[in-house]
Structure formats: C-alpha cells, structure tokens
Design an enzyme around this catalytic site. Structure first.
Site, PDB file in Angstrom:
ATOM      1  N   THR A   1       0.826  -1.207   0.000  1.00 34.46           N
ATOM      2  CA  THR A   1       0.000   0.000   0.000  1.00 34.46           C
ATOM      3  C   THR A   1       0.858   1.253   0.000  1.00 34.46           C
ATOM      4  O   THR A   1       1.992   1.237   0.481  1.00 34.46           O
ATOM      5  CB  THR A   1      -0.978   0.035   1.198  1.00 34.46           C
ATOM      6  N   ARG A   2       0.275   2.339  -0.553  1.00 32.40           N
ATOM      7  CA  ARG A   2       0.928   3.659  -0.498  1.00 32.40           C
ATOM      8  C   ARG A   2      -0.034   4.669   0.111  1.00 32.40           C
ATOM      9  O   ARG A   2       0.178   5.866   0.037  1.00 32.40           O
ATOM     10  CB  ARG A   2       1.372   4.121  -1.894  1.00 32.40           C
TER      11      ARG A   2
ATOM     12  N   HIS B   1      -7.957   2.295   5.611  1.00 33.59           N
ATOM     13  CA  HIS B   1      -9.257   2.533   6.237  1.00 33.59           C
ATOM     14  C   HIS B   1      -9.951   1.185   6.457  1.00 33.59           C
ATOM     15  O   HIS B   1      -9.361   0.134   6.245  1.00 33.59           O
ATOM     16  CB  HIS B   1     -10.076   3.475   5.361  1.00 33.59           C
TER      17      HIS B   1
ATOM     18  N   HIS C   1      -9.768  -1.429   3.682  1.00 33.14           N
ATOM     19  CA  HIS C   1      -8.480  -2.132   3.567  1.00 33.14           C
ATOM     20  C   HIS C   1      -8.339  -3.172   4.675  1.00 33.14           C
ATOM     21  O   HIS C   1      -7.772  -4.237   4.482  1.00 33.14           O
ATOM     22  CB  HIS C   1      -7.320  -1.140   3.638  1.00 33.14           C
TER      23      HIS C   1
ATOM     24  N   ARG D   1      -7.747  -3.966  -7.260  1.00 32.71           N
ATOM     25  CA  ARG D   1      -8.060  -3.336  -8.542  1.00 32.71           C
ATOM     26  C   ARG D   1      -7.042  -2.233  -8.821  1.00 32.71           C
ATOM     27  O   ARG D   1      -6.562  -1.580  -7.911  1.00 32.71           O
ATOM     28  CB  ARG D   1      -9.470  -2.754  -8.500  1.00 32.71           C
TER      29      ARG D   1
END
Ligand code: PPS
Length: 576
Positions: free
Chosen positions: A198-199, A203, A206, A292
């Site tokens: 992740t970058r 929340h 996720h 996605r």
C-alpha cells in the site's frame, strides 16, 4: 495458488554489502574515482539492490539487459524482471566514464554507500522506454513525467559493491531487510505469509480486505507499505505509518506484522504488480494481495485510466508460478449500509445501498474539518490524519500581495496583520517589500534576475512559515508572473496560498507618489522602475483583486478577510 513454499520462502537472496576488509580497501581506492551524489529515487533503488530486495539483480542494468527488460520484461538470461533499474547520470559525468571505470556512489551527505564497476554507458531513448515500460508516453503519467523531466540523460550500468546501507532514523524497528524479515517470519513459525502492498492510509475497507485475503490464503498477514517514493501528492509516510500502527490492534493477535519497504514506486500498473510480487517474494512472502488497478497512476488529463482495472491481476496470475508466489486477487470493497458491513462489489445484493468516499472527498472533508463517518475509517486512524491535515483554519497560510509601487500593498498588508493578531491563534509574519529588501535582499537591485531572486527568497521564507502552521503576509511588487507561479507551487503543497492583486491604476499610484519615486523614475534618475520603465505582468490567477483608488485600507483588508472566511482559512468565530 501455490502452497508449496517452505521457509525461507524465497530463492537465493543477493547480499551486495561487502566485508569490513573490502570496505576499507574500497575507501582507500575511492580517492581516485569520480563520484555521483545519489538522488532520492536512486537511493531507494540502491538500498533494494544492496539488501537483496531486488534479487537476483547484482547492480544497475547493463545496456543489453535494459533493452531486453524494456521490450520483453526479461533479463538477457531469461529471468523475469519487468522494471528497468538504471542509474541515470548527467552528461558531464558520462563523458568521464567508460567500461572498466569505477564510480563512487554517495548519499547527500557525501558518504560513499556503494561502488559501481562500470560496464556500459549510454544515452537511452526515453520515449521508447516510456512506451515499453508504462505503455504510454503521456506526461500525465507520473512515471513518464519523472523519466522525461527529472531523470538525467545518460545511463550507467554495471556490478555494484555495497559499502553501507543508506541510513534511516525513522521507525527503525519496522525497517527490516529481506534477510531480517525472512528470519523473523521463520522465528514466528509463519509458514504462509500474504503480503499487502500500500501507499495510502488504511481505512476499514483495507482492513476488511486484508483480513479476507489472509483468510482465503490461510496465511498470516504482512502489511508492507511503501515508504520510499510514492505518487506525488500522497500522504507522507510518517503519517501513514502512524495510521498503520494505530490499525494493528484491530487484527486478531499474532496474525499480522508491519514492516516498511523503502521502494521508489514507478506507478507502472501491471508491470509494477509483477515487480512488487518479485520483491515481496524476496522479503519472504508466499502470497501477495492484488487489488483493482494495482500500482496504477490514476487517470490521464482526459479522464481515461492508463490501465484496465484488473490488468495487473491478470498479468500477475500469468506469471505467478514462475515467480513462485500465490496471487490473492481482491475486488473493490464497498460498504453495504443495510448489512452494516463491507462486501466485494460483485457480492452486493441487488438494490442494496452502498457507500464509498473517494480520496478527493476524504481530503476535502479533512480540509473543511468535517466529520469522517465511522463506517469509513476507525477513529484512531482518523485522529492521525486530522493531526497531519488540520482544517484550513488551523493550517498555515500565505497571503501574497502583488502590485505597483504605491498601489497600497503595504498599507493593506499592515491592516491585515493587525486583524490577524487581534483574532489570535496562528503566529503571523509580515514580509513587506521594503523590509525584505533591507534584511534578506540588501545586495539585490531591480533587474529581472534580481527581482526573481528576491521573490524566490520571500517564497521560501513564506513556505517555511506556512508549513509550520503560521501566517505569512507578503507584499512585494512581484511584477513577473512565472516567479509568482513558482512561489504558489512551493506553498500550496504545505498550506494555503491566496494571491491578492492590488490593482490600483498606475495614474493613481503616480499621483500619490508617497516616496517621490515616480517623479525620480520619470526624470530617469531611478532606472527600471516598475510601471514606468519596467514591466508589470498583470496576474490572471489572483484570488482577489483590489483597487484602493476608492477603498479605505480597512475596507480592502476586510475584503481579504471575507474571502479567507469563505474559503475556510479563517474560523467562522473569527479565530485565526
Ligand atoms: S520586486 O520587484 O518585487 O523585487 O520589488 P520590491 O522588492 O517589492 O520593491 C521594494 C521597494 O523598492 C522601491 N524601489 C523600486 N520599485 C520598483 N522598481 C524600482 N526600480 C525600484 N527602486 C526602488 C519601491 O519603493 C518598492 O516598494 P513599494 O512598497 O512597492 O513602493
């Protein structure tokens, strides 16, 4: 999904950091070698080369490997490698180097981190590289923009020997090398580990999707956020890491681990997904979550996506076996209000109401100090985000007045200063034209070059004040549009910027002639005088335009305050 991976999960790890003895030898010899000061992205690449994150690479790509990676995603020996890891240098250095040369690679403080044994020096075809790697030559793609605007015009390739890993002083316990992470996973007895790339801050969506991914893969979870370089404009990694730390207690005990990845992302979508998988394999993951638009750069100026939503998943599925990693595909998670839970978009029952908040909407809510619904994020994550992104009336701000000499900039700026002081709250600094000329720019004259230097200095000071939550009021003539724009772009990423054009006509300014300068300018005693013998470029991007011909200073300052209130820069109760 491949379940066959036993610890240590990955293949042979490359370790390019040399022994103490060799380090001393290299130091001794380095006096005669040319040096290159590594740029932030190059530092990230070097770190992953040295620590084995980029195994099996042993240096920056040579020309033949580079060509083959760009066109076929493979090194010349057939190994799958989708992203060119190249060292870009300027022409001056390139002409000094030839095959057989040795180049010292240094960090910004001048510490030699590694030595490059030069095998190839060449001038790459940036356009062909962009088309091959990113599938586009559009400058709207951040990877292409970096390649075409920031990267130097020459590449140098060859084997690397590591002297020191780049130094980091933040979150040191979370910065594990592939070797350290692998042995930690073995120590924990985690036979299957699903990595989550992740970058962004994480929340509830996720959280749900990582829980699901771990369950589906029957694996433990590694949160492996990128903290090197991400997409320009992303939330800074300090804030993000605090968000991830805040989220950890929400996972079942002993099932999740957080470690940081010092990668410089390219936003190359499908190719980048493959790269992420290879890197995570090296770090000990048996599986990788691919969502996605994985590592996608968003949309171009015409609103078109650069890559298909599930292109990265397909690409990775195709190569997963070769890499030796299991793919855990996840769809878009949406909140289904009636069920009070998150579901993958394809599972949502017909007609059910779903809720989402986009990144832009979230930023707006934070800026306006509006609530973030509890279905969207956990309060502990919201708290971290709010500390970093206070509402506009608690952020720093620059009010930048521009206009002719005698237009009334200083007078209005002084009234505004007093109004802010009366409101209280944020500290306020006035950077008036005359004051700056006395204290910061006393050696400068009024040529275009000197005026631009003067405005850049004001911009720099104002951006520091703004960054640290204060209010900077600037009141120089600032006659040139390009440098005003430059100042805006320095300040907007760190707080508010409001340009006020004090558009009092030249005739009125000249009639006032408070300092007697216009008379001297007309007489030719003062040269290059703005409006008389030097240009003033009227701003087209001013947020506020004031003509003080028939406005009192009080009225003019009030017009500025009203604008600031409307935009949320001043609290509704007047609090600065
Ligand atoms: S600039 O162009 O923004 O760098 O100018 P600035 O630093 O604001 O100018 C500050 C004051 O310098 C006086 N002054 C001149 N102004 C314009 N052109 C020339 N050649 C010049 N020489 C001296 C002038 O009083 C400016 O102050 P203000 O407050 O605008 O009258």
């Amino acid at each position: 999904m491949s379940d066959h991976l036993n610890p240590p999960y990955g293949g042979q790890l490359v370790d390019l950091v040399v022994s103490e003895g060799r380090r001393r030898e290299l130091h001794e010899a380095s006096r005669d070698w040319p040096s290159w000061d590594l740029e932030p992205r190059q530092l990230c690449d070097l770190e992953l080369l040295l620590n084995g994150g980029f195994s099996p690479l042993r240096g920056f790509l040579r020309r033949a490997d580079y060509d083959s990676v760009v066109s076929d995603m493979r090194l010349t020996d057939g190994t799958l490698w989708p992203i060119p890891i190249t060292l870009d240098i300027d022409e001056a250095l390139a002409t000094e180097l030839e095959p057989g040369s040795t180049l010292a690679l240094r960090d910004p403080e001048g510490v030699m981190l590694a030595v490059l044994h030069v095998e190839d020096v060449w001038r790459p075809d940036g356009e062909a590289e962009a088309a091959g790697v990113f599938g586009t030559t559009s400058m709207d793609h951040p990877g292409v923009a970096y390649l075409r605007r920031q990267a130097h015009g020459w590449y140098v390739g060859g084997r690397v020997e590591g002297v020191h890993l780049p130094a980091h002083y933040d979150f040191m316990t979370l910065r594990l090398t592939p070797r350290e992470l692998r042995s930690e996973l073995v120590r924990l007895g985690w036979r299957k580990v699903v990595g989550f790339q992740t970058r962004n801050p994480m929340h509830r969506a996720h959280h749900e999707l990582t829980l699901r991914a771990a369950k589906n893969a029957e694996a433990n979870l590694l949160l492996h956020p990128v903290v090197g370089m991400t997409k320009p404009g992303d939330v800074d990694h300090y804030t993000r890491v605090r968000c991830y730390q805040a989220l950890l207690p929400r996972y079942p005990r002993h099932t999740v681990k957080l470690a940081l990845l010092p990668l410089a992302m390219r936003m190359a979508g499908p190719r980048e997904a493959l790269w992420h998988a290879i890197i995570r394999k090296n770090y000990g993951c048996s599986h990788l979550v691919v969502g996605r638009d994985h590592a996608g750069p968003g949309r171009d100026a015409a609103g078109q996506p650069f890559y298909g939503t599930f292109e990265a998943q397909e690409m990775l599925r195709h190569h997963a076996q070769e890499i030796g990693i299991g793919v855990v595909p996840v769809g878009t998670m949406v909140y289904v209000e009636d069920h009070d839970r998150y579901l993958s978009a394809d599972e949502v029952p017909e007609g059910a109401r779903t809720l989402t908040i986009s990144g832009t909407q979230l930023r707006r809510r934070l800026a306006e100090g509006r609530g973030i619904p509890s279905w969207f994020t956990y309060p502990e994550v919201e708290r971290e985000l709010r500390l970093r992104h206070p509402p506009r009336h608690r952020q720093g701000l620059t009010v930048f007045f521009t206009g002719l000499s005698g237009a009334g900039k200083s007078t209005v700026a002084n009234v505004l200063l007093v109004k802010f002081l009366e409101m209280g709250g944020r500290p306020v600094t006035l950077l008036d034209g005359d004051i700056v000329r006395r204290h910061l720019s006393s050696e400068l004259g009024f040529s275009k070059e000197h005026r631009d230097i003067n405005i850049k200095r004001i911009g720099f000071v104002a951006s520091e004040i703004t960054k640290n939550g204060g209010i900077a009021i600037c009141a120089p003539i600032a006659p040139y549009s390009s440098v005003r724009k430059e100042v805006r772009s320095m300040i907007e990423p760190v707080g508010g910027f409001v340009l006020v054009h004090v558009a009092t006509p030249l005739g009125v300014c000249e009639k006032r002639d408070r300092k007697g300068l216009y008379a001297k300018a007309r007489a030719g005693i003062i040269k290059e005088f703005t409006g008389i013998s030097d240009p003033y470029e009227t701003p087209k991007d001013a947020e506020i335009v004031l003509d003080t011909s028939d406005l009192s200073p009080e009225e003019a300052a009030q017009a500025v305050i009203l604008h600031l209130e409307r935009e949320g820069y001043v609290g509704a109760n007047g609090g600065g």
